[in-house]
Design a protein around this motif. Sequence first.
Motif, short mmCIF file in Angstrom:
data_model
loop_
_atom_site.label_atom_id
_atom_site.label_comp_id
_atom_site.label_asym_id
_atom_site.label_seq_id
_atom_site.Cartn_x
_atom_site.Cartn_y
_atom_site.Cartn_z
N ALA A 106 14.08 -71.85 51.89
CA ALA A 106 14.76 -73.68 51.87
C ALA A 106 15.86 -73.35 52.34
O ALA A 106 16.90 -73.71 53.22
N ALA A 107 16.60 -72.09 50.93
CA ALA A 107 18.19 -71.61 51.55
C ALA A 107 18.26 -70.72 53.70
O ALA A 107 18.80 -70.76 53.65
N VAL A 108 16.78 -69.81 53.53
CA VAL A 108 16.96 -69.37 54.81
C VAL A 108 16.90 -70.32 55.92
O VAL A 108 17.88 -70.34 57.09
N LEU A 109 16.45 -71.58 55.76
CA LEU A 109 16.66 -72.81 56.30
C LEU A 109 18.08 -73.27 57.42
O LEU A 109 18.81 -73.67 57.73
N ALA A 110 18.92 -73.12 55.51
CA ALA A 110 19.85 -74.30 55.46
C ALA A 110 21.18 -73.82 55.90
O ALA A 110 21.77 -73.91 57.39
N PHE A 111 20.87 -72.17 56.20
CA PHE A 111 21.88 -71.07 56.80
C PHE A 111 21.87 -71.13 57.68
O PHE A 111 22.86 -71.03 58.79
N SER A 112 20.48 -71.05 58.68
CA SER A 112 20.25 -71.09 59.75
C SER A 112 20.51 -72.29 60.39
O SER A 112 21.45 -71.81 61.41
N THR A 113 20.39 -73.22 60.31
CA THR A 113 21.57 -74.85 60.38
C THR A 113 22.46 -74.37 60.38
O THR A 113 23.56 -74.69 61.05
N ILE A 114 23.57 -74.10 59.31
CA ILE A 114 24.95 -73.85 59.33
C ILE A 114 25.15 -72.59 60.96
O ILE A 114 26.71 -72.65 60.77
N GLU A 115 24.56 -71.93 61.16
CA GLU A 115 25.31 -71.42 61.68
C GLU A 115 24.86 -71.27 63.11
O GLU A 115 25.75 -71.32 63.84
N ASN A 116 24.18 -71.85 63.26
CA ASN A 116 24.26 -73.02 64.68
C ASN A 116 25.39 -74.58 64.45
O ASN A 116 24.85 -75.19 65.44
N ASN A 117 25.54 -75.12 63.55
CA ASN A 117 26.58 -75.52 63.19
C ASN A 117 26.21 -77.18 63.24
O ASN A 117 26.66 -78.30 64.06
N ASP A 118 24.98 -77.42 62.66
CA ASP A 118 24.21 -78.60 62.15
C ASP A 118 24.63 -78.53 61.01
O ASP A 118 25.13 -78.36 60.14
N LYS A 119 23.65 -79.84 60.53
CA LYS A 119 23.93 -80.61 59.61
C LYS A 119 22.91 -80.30 58.52
O LYS A 119 21.82 -80.26 59.05
N VAL A 120 22.95 -79.94 57.28
CA VAL A 120 22.12 -79.88 56.51
C VAL A 120 21.23 -80.47 55.07
O VAL A 120 22.86 -80.83 55.01
N GLY A 121 21.02 -81.68 55.04
CA GLY A 121 20.53 -82.22 53.92
C GLY A 121 19.01 -82.18 53.03
O GLY A 121 18.05 -81.42 53.21
N VAL A 122 18.92 -82.44 52.42
CA VAL A 122 18.20 -81.89 50.65
C VAL A 122 17.47 -83.37 50.59
O VAL A 122 18.10 -84.26 49.88
N ILE A 123 15.70 -83.38 50.11
CA ILE A 123 15.51 -84.60 49.44
C ILE A 123 14.29 -84.24 48.76
O ILE A 123 13.35 -83.11 48.81
N PHE A 124 14.53 -83.69 46.90
CA PHE A 124 13.62 -83.51 46.41
C PHE A 124 13.00 -84.58 45.96
O PHE A 124 13.18 -85.65 45.64
N PHE A 125 11.90 -83.83 45.92
CA PHE A 125 10.51 -85.14 45.31
C PHE A 125 9.75 -84.61 44.35
O PHE A 125 9.32 -83.43 44.69
N SER A 126 9.24 -85.10 43.56
CA SER A 126 7.28 -84.84 42.90
C SER A 126 7.09 -86.17 43.45
O SER A 126 6.24 -86.78 44.25
N ASP A 127 6.65 -87.14 41.99
CA ASP A 127 5.72 -88.61 42.43
C ASP A 127 6.62 -89.07 42.83
O ASP A 127 6.53 -90.88 43.18
N LYS A 128 7.91 -89.23 42.73
CA LYS A 128 9.22 -89.80 43.19
C LYS A 128 10.01 -89.00 43.93
O LYS A 128 9.65 -88.25 43.93
#
Length: 299
Positions: A106-128
Amino acid sequence: MTSEELLQKVRKIEIKTRSLSKNIFAGEYHSQFKGRGMSFSEVREYQPGDDVRSIDWNVTARLNRPYIKVFEEERELTVMLLVDVSGSRNFGTLTQTKRDMLTEVAAVLAFSTIENNDKVGVIFFSDKIEKFIPPKKGKTHVLHIIRELISFEPTSRLTNVRTALEYFSAAQKRHCTAFLISDYQDNEIAEAGKNNNRKSDLEKAWMVTGNRHDLHSIQIYDRRDAELPNVGMLRILDAETGRTTWVDTSSAAVRQEYHKEWEQRQNALNTLITKTGTRSVQIRTDEDYVRQLMTLFRS
């Protein structure tokens, strides 16, 4: 974990994953996940050489002379990480736990996103839905995401992928790229594999999400998710339900049945992924995730 230990762990993951993002993934990310589509900008009067297919007939009729629609390419991309934080992520038997692997990916994907000046967000989920971090840009935002990946503890230990997909589809109206990161220890997946004659609620939710967004699946699993070692009587704890049981791993029949159940679940997941046209990779906790992510980026 103390605040100092947390900061040290965040720093360690930042150094490793940011370096990978800059040196290995940046080019692949930019070429594969750059902004797509066109957004309406304005209307202007028709000029010789303009494409007649762009004529705005409503404005043309109202003003009694031809006008065309002007569009501009959407460059900015929003990336959403749908991260499974259920109890089974804490399992790991070799070099690291699924939680550790999930955090790095997830960290690699997040850093790859901001390297391209894009936005990144996260949804943490279990069964909710456990936590929603809205998409933003910047290193500070990514470090906040990494801290949450390391330290966040859910209120439930169960898994329900459908809940995450339905929430994501409702919350994110604008087209974006999404990565669903999970070990898929979800009983609804197994049930979906048994009902081939009709679409399950999970398949419907998955297809709706896939039609609206670019959805990619990343499965994180451990070797012992798939096969038992031959070590005699073994007490096993289900990390999601809390139930414990004794298993005779010296029995070849028991080990075979365990592996068979894993294969059935995997077949159900793979069928779901194929039906919905989702790009996917599987990453084992003792494998190099770099090669697998490169495969996903190039798929």
